[in-house]
Design a protein around this motif. Sequence first.
Motif, PDB file in Angstrom:
ATOM      1  N   ALA A  44      -7.792 -22.150  17.539  1.00 54.59           N
ATOM      2  CA  ALA A  44      -6.993 -21.018  18.020  1.00 54.59           C
ATOM      3  C   ALA A  44      -7.497 -19.740  17.366  1.00 54.59           C
ATOM      4  O   ALA A  44      -8.060 -19.771  16.264  1.00 54.59           O
ATOM      5  CB  ALA A  44      -5.512 -21.220  17.708  1.00 54.59           C
ATOM      6  N   GLU A  45      -7.301 -18.640  18.052  1.00 52.41           N
ATOM      7  CA  GLU A  45      -7.579 -17.310  17.502  1.00 52.41           C
ATOM      8  C   GLU A  45      -6.347 -16.457  17.773  1.00 52.41           C
ATOM      9  O   GLU A  45      -6.067 -16.111  18.922  1.00 52.41           O
ATOM     10  CB  GLU A  45      -8.842 -16.714  18.120  1.00 52.41           C
ATOM     11  N   ARG A  46      -5.620 -16.142  16.705  1.00 53.69           N
ATOM     12  CA  ARG A  46      -4.308 -15.520  16.868  1.00 53.69           C
ATOM     13  C   ARG A  46      -4.232 -14.231  16.043  1.00 53.69           C
ATOM     14  O   ARG A  46      -4.829 -14.112  14.966  1.00 53.69           O
ATOM     15  CB  ARG A  46      -3.188 -16.454  16.394  1.00 53.69           C
ATOM     16  N   THR A  47      -3.487 -13.262  16.570  1.00 53.65           N
ATOM     17  CA  THR A  47      -3.219 -12.017  15.858  1.00 53.65           C
ATOM     18  C   THR A  47      -1.823 -12.102  15.254  1.00 53.65           C
ATOM     19  O   THR A  47      -0.837 -12.274  15.974  1.00 53.65           O
ATOM     20  CB  THR A  47      -3.324 -10.812  16.802  1.00 53.65           C
ATOM     21  N   ILE A  48      -1.751 -12.000  13.935  1.00 52.29           N
ATOM     22  CA  ILE A  48      -0.510 -12.143  13.179  1.00 52.29           C
ATOM     23  C   ILE A  48      -0.036 -10.755  12.773  1.00 52.29           C
ATOM     24  O   ILE A  48      -0.835  -9.904  12.364  1.00 52.29           O
ATOM     25  CB  ILE A  48      -0.709 -13.008  11.930  1.00 52.29           C
ATOM     26  N   SER A  49       1.250 -10.509  12.861  1.00 55.77           N
ATOM     27  CA  SER A  49       1.811  -9.226  12.433  1.00 55.77           C
ATOM     28  C   SER A  49       2.992  -9.464  11.510  1.00 55.77           C
ATOM     29  O   SER A  49       3.773 -10.406  11.706  1.00 55.77           O
ATOM     30  CB  SER A  49       2.243  -8.381  13.638  1.00 55.77           C
ATOM     31  N   THR A  50       3.121  -8.607  10.492  1.00 60.65           N
ATOM     32  CA  THR A  50       4.217  -8.696   9.546  1.00 60.65           C
ATOM     33  C   THR A  50       4.451  -7.317   8.947  1.00 60.65           C
ATOM     34  O   THR A  50       3.656  -6.389   9.145  1.00 60.65           O
ATOM     35  CB  THR A  50       3.922  -9.727   8.438  1.00 60.65           C
ATOM     36  N   ASN A  51       5.540  -7.164   8.197  1.00 62.22           N
ATOM     37  CA  ASN A  51       5.905  -5.894   7.583  1.00 62.22           C
ATOM     38  C   ASN A  51       5.999  -6.058   6.071  1.00 62.22           C
ATOM     39  O   ASN A  51       6.471  -7.083   5.578  1.00 62.22           O
ATOM     40  CB  ASN A  51       7.244  -5.386   8.129  1.00 62.22           C
ATOM     41  N   LEU A  52       5.551  -5.032   5.338  1.00 60.02           N
ATOM     42  CA  LEU A  52       5.559  -5.068   3.882  1.00 60.02           C
ATOM     43  C   LEU A  52       6.221  -3.811   3.334  1.00 60.02           C
ATOM     44  O   LEU A  52       6.071  -2.722   3.908  1.00 60.02           O
ATOM     45  CB  LEU A  52       4.137  -5.157   3.316  1.00 60.02           C
ATOM     46  N   VAL A  53       6.923  -3.966   2.232  1.00 55.62           N
ATOM     47  CA  VAL A  53       7.528  -2.848   1.504  1.00 55.62           C
ATOM     48  C   VAL A  53       7.209  -3.037   0.028  1.00 55.62           C
ATOM     49  O   VAL A  53       7.380  -4.142  -0.509  1.00 55.62           O
ATOM     50  CB  VAL A  53       9.044  -2.767   1.718  1.00 55.62           C
ATOM     51  N   ALA A  54       6.735  -1.977  -0.640  1.00 53.90           N
ATOM     52  CA  ALA A  54       6.378  -2.083  -2.048  1.00 53.90           C
ATOM     53  C   ALA A  54       6.679  -0.771  -2.755  1.00 53.90           C
ATOM     54  O   ALA A  54       6.589   0.309  -2.159  1.00 53.90           O
ATOM     55  CB  ALA A  54       4.896  -2.429  -2.205  1.00 53.90           C
ATOM     56  N   ASN A  55       7.053  -0.868  -4.033  1.00 53.34           N
ATOM     57  CA  ASN A  55       7.216   0.286  -4.910  1.00 53.34           C
ATOM     58  C   ASN A  55       6.014   0.350  -5.845  1.00 53.34           C
ATOM     59  O   ASN A  55       5.723  -0.625  -6.557  1.00 53.34           O
ATOM     60  CB  ASN A  55       8.507   0.187  -5.724  1.00 53.34           C
ATOM     61  N   ILE A  56       5.321   1.458  -5.858  1.00 51.72           N
ATOM     62  CA  ILE A  56       4.124   1.621  -6.677  1.00 51.72           C
ATOM     63  C   ILE A  56       4.372   2.729  -7.696  1.00 51.72           C
ATOM     64  O   ILE A  56       4.811   3.826  -7.341  1.00 51.72           O
ATOM     65  CB  ILE A  56       2.900   1.950  -5.803  1.00 51.72           C
ATOM     66  N   LYS A  57       4.086   2.409  -8.963  1.00 53.19           N
ATOM     67  CA  LYS A  57       4.268   3.375 -10.051  1.00 53.19           C
ATOM     68  C   LYS A  57       2.914   3.762 -10.612  1.00 53.19           C
ATOM     69  O   LYS A  57       2.080   2.894 -10.924  1.00 53.19           O
ATOM     70  CB  LYS A  57       5.142   2.775 -11.157  1.00 53.19           C
ATOM     71  N   PHE A  58       2.669   5.053 -10.758  1.00 53.96           N
ATOM     72  CA  PHE A  58       1.411   5.569 -11.274  1.00 53.96           C
ATOM     73  C   PHE A  58       1.507   5.776 -12.786  1.00 53.96           C
ATOM     74  O   PHE A  58       2.570   6.172 -13.298  1.00 53.96           O
ATOM     75  CB  PHE A  58       1.054   6.898 -10.597  1.00 53.96           C
ATOM     76  N   PRO A  59       0.414   5.547 -13.515  1.00 56.72           N
ATOM     77  CA  PRO A  59       0.458   5.721 -14.976  1.00 56.72           C
ATOM     78  C   PRO A  59       0.483   7.187 -15.406  1.00 56.72           C
ATOM     79  O   PRO A  59       0.882   7.493 -16.535  1.00 56.72           O
ATOM     80  CB  PRO A  59      -0.823   5.029 -15.449  1.00 56.72           C
ATOM     81  N   GLU A  60       0.030   8.089 -14.535  1.00 57.36           N
ATOM     82  CA  GLU A  60       0.055   9.517 -14.852  1.00 57.36           C
ATOM     83  C   GLU A  60       0.785  10.249 -13.724  1.00 57.36           C
ATOM     84  O   GLU A  60       0.967   9.704 -12.628  1.00 57.36           O
ATOM     85  CB  GLU A  60      -1.366  10.099 -14.966  1.00 57.36           C
ATOM     86  N   PRO A  61       1.209  11.473 -13.968  1.00 58.11           N
ATOM     87  CA  PRO A  61       1.813  12.258 -12.888  1.00 58.11           C
ATOM     88  C   PRO A  61       0.815  12.519 -11.768  1.00 58.11           C
ATOM     89  O   PRO A  61      -0.381  12.702 -12.018  1.00 58.11           O
ATOM     90  CB  PRO A  61       2.255  13.559 -13.577  1.00 58.11           C
TER      91      PRO A  61
END
Length: 264
Positions: A44-61
């Motif tokens: 099979a050859e299938r296209t998969i879709s999903t949703n992601l949510v993430a919080n990213i913190k930077f080490p400097e301003p």
Amino acid sequence: MNKDNKKCVDVDISAHMGECENRAATPITTPIGVRLINVPVVLAERTISTNLVANIKFPEPVLEIKDIKKQVKIVQCKLLLPGVPAGDAAAAFAARGISLFLKGFVRKNIQYASPSPNSSEHCVSSEIRSLTADVPFECVTRLDADDFLTPPQLPFNNTRSEFDFFRARDLGHGHPEKDKLLGSDLSQFHQVSTQFYNQFPYCELVSSNIIEWDEAIDRKPLPGNAPFEEGMFHNIVEKMFLEFTVKVLQTQQVAVTATTLPPM
């Protein structure tokens, strides 16, 4: 020759860099007829879709994000095949729905400008830096029978069977001499076991598409004598729509017809 140089050929300089010639070669092929080959087959050859949510913190301003490079990585792609009775070739290729388990992450390299302390009311100095983060995802999707280009070969179940031998023994003291204990021997164990080394499906990543939206959640004005519209932040919330195409394959035996090659 320099005595300190023990190499008779300087490999850093090619001895010859001219044009090479080539001519047709006659390949050796299998004789004409039906042949069995063991090759990867696309299930099979299938296209998969999903949703992601993430919080990213930077080490400097962070003054602003300059660029984000993204790569999709798949670490698990498993087609959960059910077992079938041993030797049942018809059941091994029976069409049915099967679950596909997927696990991976999106590797993100974020290039951003970090403000320097010596800003003025007209100019903001900054340094370009980068942060690499992995945003994981995990999901399962159902592949119906009609979704397969070629049905997968289901694995044969291993079998184990026990058997015993008849044995007659004396009953011992207190029993008539002609009476015997008839049954199997508990001191012995007999078994026939069969194992099948089935071919496990595997995946290849074909393409990916990401739509993302990043927003700072703690942005505040730059301190000191900086332009009023400039600000900095440390944290962003990232929302992604991830879409990728995978190819599911399995090594199978395929019957092909061998023919002669056309004239060279």
